[in-house]
Design a protein around this motif. Structure first.
Motif, PDB file in Angstrom:
ATOM      1  N   LEU A  61       0.823  -1.208   0.000  1.00 56.89           N
ATOM      2  CA  LEU A  61       0.000   0.000   0.000  1.00 56.89           C
ATOM      3  C   LEU A  61       0.861   1.264   0.000  1.00 56.89           C
ATOM      4  CD1 LEU A  61      -2.777  -1.052   2.519  1.00 56.89           C
ATOM      5  CD2 LEU A  61      -3.062  -0.670   0.059  1.00 56.89           C
ATOM      6  N   HIS A  62       1.927   1.247   0.787  1.00 62.27           N
ATOM      7  CA  HIS A  62       2.829   2.407   0.829  1.00 62.27           C
ATOM      8  C   HIS A  62       3.455   2.637  -0.544  1.00 62.27           C
ATOM      9  CE1 HIS A  62       6.526   4.636   2.344  1.00 62.27           C
ATOM     10  NE2 HIS A  62       5.508   5.422   2.566  1.00 62.27           N
ATOM     11  N   TYR A  63       3.821   1.568  -1.220  1.00 61.84           N
ATOM     12  CA  TYR A  63       4.360   1.656  -2.577  1.00 61.84           C
ATOM     13  C   TYR A  63       3.323   2.279  -3.521  1.00 61.84           C
ATOM     14  CZ  TYR A  63       5.883   0.052  -7.185  1.00 61.84           C
ATOM     15  OH  TYR A  63       6.239  -0.015  -8.506  1.00 61.84           O
ATOM     16  N   ARG A  64       2.061   1.860  -3.394  1.00 59.21           N
ATOM     17  CA  ARG A  64       0.990   2.406  -4.234  1.00 59.21           C
ATOM     18  C   ARG A  64       0.744   3.886  -3.943  1.00 59.21           C
ATOM     19  NH1 ARG A  64      -4.267  -0.363  -4.104  1.00 59.21           N
ATOM     20  NH2 ARG A  64      -4.657   1.101  -5.788  1.00 59.21           N
ATOM     21  N   VAL A  65       0.774   4.269  -2.656  1.00 59.28           N
ATOM     22  CA  VAL A  65       0.608   5.686  -2.291  1.00 59.28           C
ATOM     23  C   VAL A  65       1.715   6.509  -2.938  1.00 59.28           C
ATOM     24  CG1 VAL A  65       0.778   7.344  -0.381  1.00 59.28           C
ATOM     25  CG2 VAL A  65      -0.649   5.316  -0.138  1.00 59.28           C
ATOM     26  N   HIS A  66       2.935   6.005  -2.861  1.00 56.85           N
ATOM     27  CA  HIS A  66       4.070   6.717  -3.447  1.00 56.85           C
ATOM     28  C   HIS A  66       3.908   6.850  -4.965  1.00 56.85           C
ATOM     29  CE1 HIS A  66       8.144   8.170  -3.886  1.00 56.85           C
ATOM     30  NE2 HIS A  66       8.331   7.274  -4.841  1.00 56.85           N
ATOM     31  N   GLY A  67       3.537   5.769  -5.633  1.00 60.93           N
ATOM     32  CA  GLY A  67       3.356   5.816  -7.088  1.00 60.93           C
ATOM     33  C   GLY A  67       2.214   6.733  -7.506  1.00 60.93           C
ATOM     34  N   PHE A  68       1.101   6.662  -6.791  1.00 63.33           N
ATOM     35  CA  PHE A  68      -0.041   7.529  -7.058  1.00 63.33           C
ATOM     36  C   PHE A  68       0.372   8.981  -6.855  1.00 63.33           C
ATOM     37  CE2 PHE A  68      -4.767   6.836  -7.248  1.00 63.33           C
ATOM     38  CZ  PHE A  68      -5.125   8.166  -7.410  1.00 63.33           C
ATOM     39  N   GLY A  69       1.090   9.233  -5.774  1.00 63.60           N
ATOM     40  CA  GLY A  69       1.559  10.588  -5.482  1.00 63.60           C
ATOM     41  C   GLY A  69       2.487  11.116  -6.560  1.00 63.60           C
ATOM     42  N   GLN A  70       3.401  10.284  -7.030  1.00 63.17           N
ATOM     43  CA  GLN A  70       4.322  10.696  -8.089  1.00 63.17           C
ATOM     44  C   GLN A  70       3.562  11.070  -9.362  1.00 63.17           C
ATOM     45  OE1 GLN A  70       7.693  11.085  -8.155  1.00 63.17           O
ATOM     46  NE2 GLN A  70       7.636  10.815  -5.952  1.00 63.17           N
ATOM     47  N   LYS A  71       2.518  10.324  -9.657  1.00 62.92           N
ATOM     48  CA  LYS A  71       1.749  10.573 -10.866  1.00 62.92           C
ATOM     49  C   LYS A  71       1.024  11.921 -10.820  1.00 62.92           C
ATOM     50  CE  LYS A  71      -1.665   8.348 -13.829  1.00 62.92           C
ATOM     51  NZ  LYS A  71      -2.501   7.151 -14.026  1.00 62.92           N
ATOM     52  N   PHE A  72       0.531  12.296  -9.636  1.00 66.28           N
ATOM     53  CA  PHE A  72      -0.284  13.503  -9.527  1.00 66.28           C
ATOM     54  C   PHE A  72       0.381  14.635  -8.752  1.00 66.28           C
ATOM     55  CE2 PHE A  72      -3.312  10.122 -10.427  1.00 66.28           C
ATOM     56  CZ  PHE A  72      -3.920  10.655 -11.543  1.00 66.28           C
ATOM     57  N   GLY A  73       1.639  14.462  -8.334  1.00 69.19           N
ATOM     58  CA  GLY A  73       2.389  15.547  -7.715  1.00 69.19           C
ATOM     59  C   GLY A  73       2.277  15.634  -6.206  1.00 69.19           C
ATOM     60  N   PHE A  74       1.796  14.584  -5.530  1.00 67.46           N
ATOM     61  CA  PHE A  74       1.673  14.608  -4.083  1.00 67.46           C
ATOM     62  C   PHE A  74       2.841  13.864  -3.445  1.00 67.46           C
ATOM     63  CE2 PHE A  74      -3.025  13.980  -5.260  1.00 67.46           C
ATOM     64  CZ  PHE A  74      -3.232  15.333  -5.457  1.00 67.46           C
ATOM     65  N   SER A  75       3.555  14.524  -2.562  1.00 68.86           N
ATOM     66  CA  SER A  75       4.577  13.866  -1.758  1.00 68.86           C
ATOM     67  C   SER A  75       4.129  13.993  -0.308  1.00 68.86           C
ATOM     68  CB  SER A  75       5.943  14.519  -1.976  1.00 68.86           C
ATOM     69  OG  SER A  75       6.912  13.904  -1.162  1.00 68.86           O
ATOM     70  N   ILE A  76       3.202  13.111   0.070  1.00 69.28           N
ATOM     71  CA  ILE A  76       2.596  13.157   1.391  1.00 69.28           C
ATOM     72  C   ILE A  76       2.877  11.832   2.094  1.00 69.28           C
ATOM     73  CG2 ILE A  76       0.441  13.375   2.679  1.00 69.28           C
ATOM     74  CD1 ILE A  76      -0.643  15.069   0.377  1.00 69.28           C
ATOM     75  N   PRO A  77       3.689  11.854   3.153  1.00 75.28           N
ATOM     76  CA  PRO A  77       3.983  10.618   3.872  1.00 75.28           C
ATOM     77  C   PRO A  77       2.820  10.184   4.766  1.00 75.28           C
ATOM     78  CG  PRO A  77       5.253  12.445   4.759  1.00 75.28           C
ATOM     79  CD  PRO A  77       4.454  12.985   3.628  1.00 75.28           C
ATOM     80  N   LEU A  78       2.909   8.970   5.259  1.00 71.91           N
ATOM     81  CA  LEU A  78       1.879   8.433   6.136  1.00 71.91           C
ATOM     82  C   LEU A  78       1.917   9.102   7.509  1.00 71.91           C
ATOM     83  CD1 LEU A  78       2.266   4.600   5.424  1.00 71.91           C
ATOM     84  CD2 LEU A  78       0.924   6.276   4.174  1.00 71.91           C
ATOM     85  N   ASN A  79       0.771   9.129   8.161  1.00 76.60           N
ATOM     86  CA  ASN A  79       0.616   9.558   9.556  1.00 76.60           C
ATOM     87  C   ASN A  79       1.021  11.003   9.827  1.00 76.60           C
ATOM     88  OD1 ASN A  79      -0.364   7.016  10.457  1.00 76.60           O
ATOM     89  ND2 ASN A  79       1.733   6.242  10.393  1.00 76.60           N
ATOM     90  N   VAL A  80       0.759  11.893   8.896  1.00 85.11           N
ATOM     91  CA  VAL A  80       1.044  13.316   9.100  1.00 85.11           C
ATOM     92  C   VAL A  80      -0.240  14.099   9.360  1.00 85.11           C
ATOM     93  CG1 VAL A  80       1.902  15.425   7.987  1.00 85.11           C
ATOM     94  CG2 VAL A  80       3.181  13.296   7.780  1.00 85.11           C
ATOM     95  N   PHE A  81      -1.282  13.838   8.594  1.00 89.77           N
ATOM     96  CA  PHE A  81      -2.517  14.630   8.646  1.00 89.77           C
ATOM     97  C   PHE A  81      -3.568  13.953   9.518  1.00 89.77           C
ATOM     98  CE2 PHE A  81      -0.547  16.220   4.819  1.00 89.77           C
ATOM     99  CZ  PHE A  81      -0.839  17.574   4.856  1.00 89.77           C
ATOM    100  N   GLY A  82      -4.264  14.770  10.302  1.00 88.67           N
ATOM    101  CA  GLY A  82      -5.405  14.297  11.067  1.00 88.67           C
ATOM    102  C   GLY A  82      -6.597  14.092  10.155  1.00 88.67           C
ATOM    103  N   PRO A  83      -7.755  13.710  10.727  1.00 90.02           N
ATOM    104  CA  PRO A  83      -8.944  13.492   9.902  1.00 90.02           C
ATOM    105  C   PRO A  83      -9.418  14.790   9.256  1.00 90.02           C
ATOM    106  CG  PRO A  83      -9.518  13.479  12.222  1.00 90.02           C
ATOM    107  CD  PRO A  83      -8.027  13.537  12.151  1.00 90.02           C
ATOM    108  N   GLY A  84     -10.083  14.666   8.125  1.00 95.19           N
ATOM    109  CA  GLY A  84     -10.619  15.840   7.441  1.00 95.19           C
ATOM    110  C   GLY A  84      -9.646  16.486   6.478  1.00 95.19           C
ATOM    111  N   LEU A  85      -8.675  15.734   5.981  1.00 96.16           N
ATOM    112  CA  LEU A  85      -7.739  16.267   4.980  1.00 96.16           C
ATOM    113  C   LEU A  85      -8.508  16.595   3.707  1.00 96.16           C
ATOM    114  CD1 LEU A  85      -4.927  16.843   3.776  1.00 96.16           C
ATOM    115  CD2 LEU A  85      -4.758  14.397   3.269  1.00 96.16           C
ATOM    116  N   SER A  86      -8.252  17.768   3.163  1.00 98.63           N
ATOM    117  CA  SER A  86      -8.906  18.187   1.924  1.00 98.63           C
ATOM    118  C   SER A  86      -7.864  18.786   0.990  1.00 98.63           C
ATOM    119  CB  SER A  86     -10.000  19.218   2.226  1.00 98.63           C
ATOM    120  OG  SER A  86     -10.547  19.711   1.033  1.00 98.63           O
ATOM    121  N   ILE A  87      -7.475  18.011  -0.009  1.00100.80           N
ATOM    122  CA  ILE A  87      -6.561  18.495  -1.038  1.00100.80           C
ATOM    123  C   ILE A  87      -7.433  19.141  -2.105  1.00100.80           C
ATOM    124  CG2 ILE A  87      -4.851  17.850  -2.764  1.00100.80           C
ATOM    125  CD1 ILE A  87      -4.162  15.434  -0.952  1.00100.80           C
TER     126      ILE A  87
END
Length: 193
Positions: A61-87
């Motif tokens: 899953l972490h690999y998929r998050v990284h790949g998805f992020g690379q595709k759309f420009g997001f470099s967001i690591p796990l466990n940083v944002f609380g609930p209610g994140l709105s990009i």
């Protein structure tokens, strides 16, 4: 940080509300919502599943998050944002893994929440913080609850006063308006602000 299946479901629901989505699941073209759901799933497995299969699936899953992020420009690591994140938009978003952000953060494109000179000291943002397009929050700074950070602002000093707007380089208070006008109204309707 997600520590149970109930918290995982609560994070997903609050993210959905913060994004203003009325459907239960994203459609294929809802790339931001799909990314956020994948991010939360990876956090859940990373934090809650300690079995060998759970750990292996967590890495996948972490690999998929990284790949998805690379595709759309997001470099967001796990466990940083609380609930209610709105990009708000697809575009470059860079977040340091040591940063901590409270609930209901709305973040625009081309923003950075990072450390300086390779240090591990990263920002701590409170609840209901809005980051405008191109905003930068850099270094060991803390930002109070309900703060709106204007477009292209550079925050390098603490913002201890809650419910204000800061802008400029370096950022300083420019208004006594809080961030709520920049957050999705559905959060207030559901009593989450």
């Amino acid at each position: 940080m997600i520590t149970s299946r109930e918290e995982y479901k609560a994070y997903l629901e609050q993210d959905r509300i913060a994004l203003g989505e009325k459907r239960s699941f994203p459609l294929p073209f809802d790339v931001i919502w799909r990314f956020e759901r994948l991010l939360r799933k990876a956090e859940f497995y990373r934090n809650c599943h300690r079995t060998p299969f759970g750990k292996l699936y967590s890495y996948w899953l972490h690999y998929r998050v990284h790949g998805f992020g690379q595709k759309f420009g997001f470099s967001i690591p796990l466990n940083v944002f609380g609930p209610g994140l709105s990009i708000a938009h697809v575009g470059t978003i860079v977040v340091n893994g040591n940063a901590r952000v409270g609930k209901n953060c709305r973040i625009q494109e081309c923003t950075t929440i990072g450390a300086t000179n390779g240090s591990g000291d990263a920002p701590v943002l409170g609840d209901n913080v809005f980051l405008g397009s191109g905003a930068r929050v850099i270094g060991k700074v803390s930002v109070a609850d309900d703060v709106a950070i204007g477009a292209n602002a550079v925050v390098v000093h603490d913002v201890p006063t809650p419910g204000i707007t800061v802008a400029g380089v370096p950022a300083r208070q420019v208004s006594s308006h809080d961030s709520h006008a920049n957050l999705n109204p559905m959060l207030a309707e559901h009593g989450l602000l």
